[in-house]
Design an enzyme around this catalytic site. Structure first.
Site, PDB file in Angstrom:
ATOM      1  N   TRP A 158       0.848  -1.193   0.000  1.00 30.43           N
ATOM      2  CA  TRP A 158       0.000   0.000   0.000  1.00 30.43           C
ATOM      3  C   TRP A 158       0.879   1.236   0.000  1.00 30.43           C
ATOM      4  CZ3 TRP A 158      -1.196  -4.506   2.514  1.00 30.43           C
ATOM      5  CH2 TRP A 158      -2.393  -5.115   2.111  1.00 30.43           C
ATOM      6  N   HIS A 174      -6.874   1.906   2.468  1.00 34.51           N
ATOM      7  CA  HIS A 174      -8.005   1.033   2.156  1.00 34.51           C
ATOM      8  C   HIS A 174      -9.080   1.260   3.221  1.00 34.51           C
ATOM      9  CE1 HIS A 174      -5.471  -2.331   4.368  1.00 34.51           C
ATOM     10  NE2 HIS A 174      -5.538  -1.223   5.034  1.00 34.51           N
ATOM     11  N   ARG A 200      -3.805   6.521  -2.293  1.00 32.65           N
ATOM     12  CA  ARG A 200      -2.584   5.755  -2.569  1.00 32.65           C
ATOM     13  C   ARG A 200      -1.567   6.649  -3.270  1.00 32.65           C
ATOM     14  NH1 ARG A 200      -4.814  -0.258  -3.533  1.00 32.65           N
ATOM     15  NH2 ARG A 200      -6.005  -0.249  -1.593  1.00 32.65           N
ATOM     16  N   GLN A 214     -13.618   2.696  -2.016  1.00 27.73           N
ATOM     17  CA  GLN A 214     -13.794   1.259  -1.792  1.00 27.73           C
ATOM     18  C   GLN A 214     -15.058   1.031  -0.986  1.00 27.73           C
ATOM     19  OE1 GLN A 214     -10.260  -0.181   0.250  1.00 27.73           O
ATOM     20  NE2 GLN A 214      -9.336  -0.798  -1.690  1.00 27.73           N
ATOM     21  N   VAL A 257      -6.258 -11.679   5.887  1.00 23.43           N
ATOM     22  CA  VAL A 257      -7.192 -12.777   5.629  1.00 23.43           C
ATOM     23  C   VAL A 257      -6.420 -14.081   5.412  1.00 23.43           C
ATOM     24  CG1 VAL A 257      -9.141 -11.454   4.711  1.00 23.43           C
ATOM     25  CG2 VAL A 257      -7.245 -12.097   3.195  1.00 23.43           C
ATOM     26  N   ALA A 311     -14.164 -11.067   5.074  1.00 17.99           N
ATOM     27  CA  ALA A 311     -14.046  -9.644   4.751  1.00 17.99           C
ATOM     28  C   ALA A 311     -13.800  -9.520   3.259  1.00 17.99           C
ATOM     29  CB  ALA A 311     -12.894  -9.006   5.523  1.00 17.99           C
TER      30      ALA A 311
END
Ligand code: PHE
Length: 347
Positions: A158, A174, A200, A214, A257, A311
């Site tokens: 990122w 994000h 970003r 997002q 995740v 998620a």
């Protein structure tokens, strides 16, 4: 020349000049010449006292009568000129009252806002609540809680705008930092979506913007599985792109995740055959997703042996691009009304 002759002579000249005066400027000059403080008639009346005694009564009466006469004549002439002006203006500046009116320009919701509203509705029907979070975020929520420790190479994924020097405050890269914020403040079951801006540090091109939107999704409860994730995202894709759509989930890595996937929908425009919008692949990538990492659950005080969750993060501009065939992401923040008006719809 007697006073009476002087008066008659003045009357003749004044009447003649007034008749000849064709403009407002001319009659104003005329008034100054005869009736003004230094006008001929004014000076004549002022000199009455110096006349021989026997001429004074006639000269006085005659002079005053002439003053009344000229004043009235001037008033009439002035009124006539003003009326003429008005008539002329009415003739040339006429308003055509039969022309149709100009319709007022109405504003409309931005295509990104429209997509956010639509997604919020779709997810509301699936039981998700819409919440919002801060765009200026702490590195703690943007990274640490999400299993991305300091100095870990994953942080480089990122490209971050830092707000302070030690790097503790960032523009969120994000919407995922809201995962930690929401879980810390609620107990399972959790079902939220989080739309919003993210930033970003990137060079701009047709598919990269340094500011984009997002929509984060988070569901945590007992016994949530990958099947729930796939079902939820497939349902969303069908609502958005049509009931025939198929979804694809492939392995991908995100530190927060496990397992992680990227997910795509088959291109509605070519039906999967390959076209300009899907760049020949037949698939449109919508975002990243996965099962919430046990470290994230632990960081917010949830017991990963009791709770599990999924998620996902959707790129909003991306969804609109896919659905409407927009091929340059810069159009969304470009403020070109010709682009934006194509998305206007009746409120
Ligand atoms: N936050 C990730 C990104 O911006 C997307 C994502 C969200 C991935 C949630 C997995 C789970 O790239």
């Amino acid at each position: 020349m007697t006073a009476e002759d002087t008066i008659n002579d003045m009357r003749m000249r004044a009447t003649k000049h007034l008749a000849e005066a064709g403009s407002r400027e001319e009659i104003i000059a005329w008034e100054r010449a005869f009736l003004g403080p230094k006008g001929e008639l004014t000076l004549f009346l002022r000199r009455l006292a110096s006349l021989p005694v026997d001429e004074r009564p006639t000269a006085g009466r005659g002079g005053n009568a002439l003053k009344t006469e000229l004043t009235e004549a001037w008033n009439a002439r002035h009124a006539a000129l003003v009326a003429g002006d008005l008539e002329q203006r009415l003739a040339t500046d006429a308003v055509d009252v039969t022309l149709p009116g100009r319709p007022p320009i109405l504003g409309a919701a931005h295509p990104v806002s429209q997509m956010i509203d639509e997604l919020s509705e779709i997810f509301a029907l699936l039981g998700f609540q819409t919440v919002f979070g801060p765009e200026v975020e702490t590195a703690h929520y943007n990274f640490d809680v999400l299993n991305i420790p300091k100095d870990h190479p994953a942080r480089d994924v990122w490209d971050t705008f830092y707000v302070d020097l030690p790097g503790e405050i960032v523009l969120r890269t994000h919407t995922s930092p809201m995962q930690g914020r929401v879980m810390e403040q609620t107990q399972p079951p959790v079902r939220v979506v989080v739309p919003g801006r993210v930033y970003r540090y990137e060079a701009q091109d047709a598919s990269h913007e340094w500011m984009l939107h997002q929509l984060e999704g988070l569901a945590v409860d007992r016994a949530i599985t990958m099947a729930d994730l796939k079902g939820t995202l497939s349902e969303m894709a069908r609502q958005l792109f049509g009931s025939e759509r198929r979804t694809r989930f492939r392995c991908d890595f995100f530190p927060f995740v496990e397992p992680g996937v990227d997910f795509a929908v088959d291109c509605a425009i070519c039906g999967g055959a390959g076209c300009r919008v899907c760049k020949g692949s037949g698939w449109l990538e919508m975002g990243g997703a996965g099962m919430v990492h046990p470290n994230v659950l632990r960081a917010v005080g949830y017991d990963p042996d009791v709770y599990s969750g999924f998620a996902f993060g959707l790129g909003i501009e991306r969804l609109t691009m896919m659905r409407s065939g927009v091929d340059d992401v810069r159009a969304f923040a470009g403020n070109d009304l010709r682009f934006l008006r194509q998305f206007a719809r009746a409120a």
